[in-house]
Scaffold this active site. Structure first.
Site, mmCIF file in Angstrom:
data_model
loop_
_atom_site.group_PDB
_atom_site.id
_atom_site.type_symbol
_atom_site.label_atom_id
_atom_site.label_comp_id
_atom_site.label_asym_id
_atom_site.label_seq_id
_atom_site.Cartn_x
_atom_site.Cartn_y
_atom_site.Cartn_z
ATOM 1 C CG HIS A 131 120.931 50.947 42.747
ATOM 2 N ND1 HIS A 131 122.214 51.377 42.515
ATOM 3 C CD2 HIS A 131 120.212 52.072 42.968
ATOM 4 C CE1 HIS A 131 122.274 52.691 42.588
ATOM 5 N NE2 HIS A 131 121.059 53.138 42.867
ATOM 6 C CG ASP A 161 124.698 49.509 40.984
ATOM 7 O OD1 ASP A 161 123.606 48.988 40.673
ATOM 8 O OD2 ASP A 161 124.792 50.602 41.571
ATOM 9 N N GLY A 232 118.031 59.826 42.803
ATOM 10 C CA GLY A 232 117.584 60.196 41.462
ATOM 11 C C GLY A 232 118.741 60.407 40.511
ATOM 12 C CB SER A 234 121.182 56.074 41.178
ATOM 13 O OG SER A 234 121.548 56.225 42.525
ATOM 14 C CG LEU A 289 143.413 35.393 41.282
ATOM 15 C CD1 LEU A 289 144.519 36.264 41.871
ATOM 16 C CD2 LEU A 289 143.943 34.530 40.158
ATOM 17 N N GLY A 290 140.304 33.146 43.953
ATOM 18 C CA GLY A 290 139.888 32.378 45.118
ATOM 19 C C GLY A 290 140.685 32.699 46.360
ATOM 20 C CB ILE A 293 143.827 40.426 49.258
ATOM 21 C CG1 ILE A 293 142.688 41.231 48.612
ATOM 22 C CG2 ILE A 293 144.301 39.296 48.370
ATOM 23 C CD1 ILE A 293 143.072 41.879 47.293
#
Length: 482
Positions: A131, A161, A232, A234, A289-290, A293
């Site tokens: 980001h 990220d 800053g 990050s 896995l699709g 949960i």
């Protein structure tokens, strides 16, 4: 001018209160009994010694690793007037608060931001947050010795990220990579970064929790700390007391937009896996896995006949997903994967995403009051396409255009083929290329597709000549790639 001064006295009061306990500043003696004895305020080291505590001296970690921590500044353009939703700790927030709509060229607005990063190889590989560099046309890396380099974004993976930058330098100082799994809750940790642009600032705290999943749908098992992290910071490193990087400071939870006692770091082992894939293949592959949960609380554990809360309760299964084909069902509780116990549901996504598509996930599943094993061939996570710095239809890294092939009607009208510019930024925008232009040729070579355009741009020198069809005319536009 007075209103802009930093109120350092407030910080001084906070420090004095923390060290001196009940002692206050300024007027403590005015209300005290003059005959009463005045207790001496012990230095921090003395307090630690008298109470048996050992407070860490982190100066050596800062001295050794500070030169490998860098300041990152970014610049670019965005469409003016467009509403933007940014995270509270996004370094662009202050820019938009001050300059949104003010004096920018019609149709686009300049964007500037800042962040932190750290050097992981002596030849100039730098890690930071995705980001921090998202949407940037130009990225500048500044070292502690004041040298500045234009950085190339090798890749940025929004899911984790993590972004990988490259600068043209040699013999650079580097950090040492640690093992987040060996870090214990309560251990001291240290962050170095550029909060609010204050380069190479250090802040410290403790690890508050492991494998923290945030409600942003991320697959990252964050390290939670109480280290002060502000805009800053990050992309900066989180060190353990051995001076090893165990995480990348990434997010905060805040009502004010600033630090409020909770910060989150991406485990460095996850980040290094992402870095390796971005550097070698330009994209990140993740297992899938699709399923959806949820956590198993005491009530659910009782309902399913489990001895204790734990595991990941399957709530929904995607049609034709690997889990569906393997026979997993809603209501199953996944107790372990490949022999590793799942204590909380947040642990499962990180483990699965780290697996290579095609691997087999051996699941121990609780169903109808009994445990059974179900083997699931891991599928491929469907968002890998966002990981690459260059999208399949873009020569974005250098040229700054997003293009698409000609549709049948456009092909009939065009005599020489080409590709249509959909969006433009960076070098192309500065040169005058516009959305709707048809790129016909680069340096005299006819363009027949998006991949060819990208290859030609990547192989070109600092300058190229682009033949553009605009309306009923064609013009050559010189572009400075840098």
């Amino acid at each position: 001018m007075g209103s802009n001064k930093l109120k350092l006295s407030v910080a001084a009061v906070a420090v004095a209160t923390a060290v001196g306990g009940a002692y206050s500043l300024g007027h403590a003696n005015a209300a005290a009994d003059p005959a009463a004895p005045v207790a001496a305020v012990q230095p921090t080291a003395a307090l630690a010694q008298s109470s048996g505590m050992q407070l860490p001296d982190m100066s050596g970690i800062v001295a050794r690793n500070g030169p490998a921590v860098v300041n990152i500044s970014v610049s670019g353009t965005r469409k003016a007037g467009a509403e933007m939703e940014l995270d509270d700790d996004n370094p662009l927030n202050e820019f938009f608060r001050r300059y949104r709509g003010g004096g920018a060229p019609r149709g686009e607005a300049p964007v500037r931001g800042m962040g932190s990063g750290f050097i992981v190889s002596a030849d100039g590989t730098v890690l930071t947050n995705a980001h921090v560099v998202d949407g940037a046309d130009e990225v500048t890396v500044k070292l502690t010795d004041k040298r500045e380099f234009k950085a190339k974004v090798l890749g940025a993976d929004k899911t984790s990220d993590v972004a990988v930058l490259k600068i043209d330098a040699k013999d650079l100082p580097t950090v040492k990579i640690g093992k987040p799994a060996e870090t214990r809750v309560g251990e001291w940790v240290l962050a170095i970064g550029s909060p609010f642009g204050f380069d190479n600032s250090a802040s410290a705290g403790i690890v508050s929790a492991h494998s923290r999943n945030l409600p942003d749908g991320s697959y990252v098992p964050f390290i939670q700390t109480d280290v002060a992290v502000n805009p800053g910071n990050s992309g900066g490193p989180l060190f353990n007391m051995a001076g090893e990087v165990i995480g990348i400071n990434s997010q905060i939870y805040s009502r004010s937009g600033g630090y409020q006692g909770i910060s989150f770091a991406i485990p460095i082992d996850l980040a290094m896996r992402v870095e390796q894939q971005l550097v070698t293949t330009g994209k990140v592959q993740r297992g899938r896995l699709g399923i959806s949960i949820q956590e198993v609380n005491q009530s659910l554990a009782d309902s399913f006949g489990l001895k204790k809360p734990g595991g990941a309760l399957v709530g929904q299964i995607e049609k034709d997903s690997p889990a569906a084909k393997a026979g997993l069902e809603p209501g199953d509780v996944i107790l372990s994967i490949n022999g590793k116990e799942i204590a909380g549901s947040g642990e499962l996504p990180a483990i699965v995403s780290a697996m290579t598509p095609g691997e087999t996930a051996k699941l121990q599943v609780w169903r109808n009051g009994a445990a059974r094993q179900i083997d699931v061939p891991v599928g491929q996570f469907q968002e890998e396409k966002v990981a690459s710095a260059d999208t399949p239809q873009a020569a974005k890294g250098r040229l700054g255009v997003v293009v698409r092939p000609l549709n049948p009607e456009e092909q009939r009208r065009s005599e020489g083929g080409g590709v249509v510019v959909q969006d433009v930024a960076g070098a192309a925008a500065k040169a005058g290329i516009k959305p709707g232009d048809v790129v016909v040729a680069v340096n005299g070579e006819r363009i027949t597709g998006t991949e060819q355009l990208r290859d030609l741009v990547n192989k070109a020198g600092k300058r190229i000549a682009i033949l553009v069809e605009r309306g009923n005319s064609r013009i050559f536009i010189p572009v400075e790639l840098g």
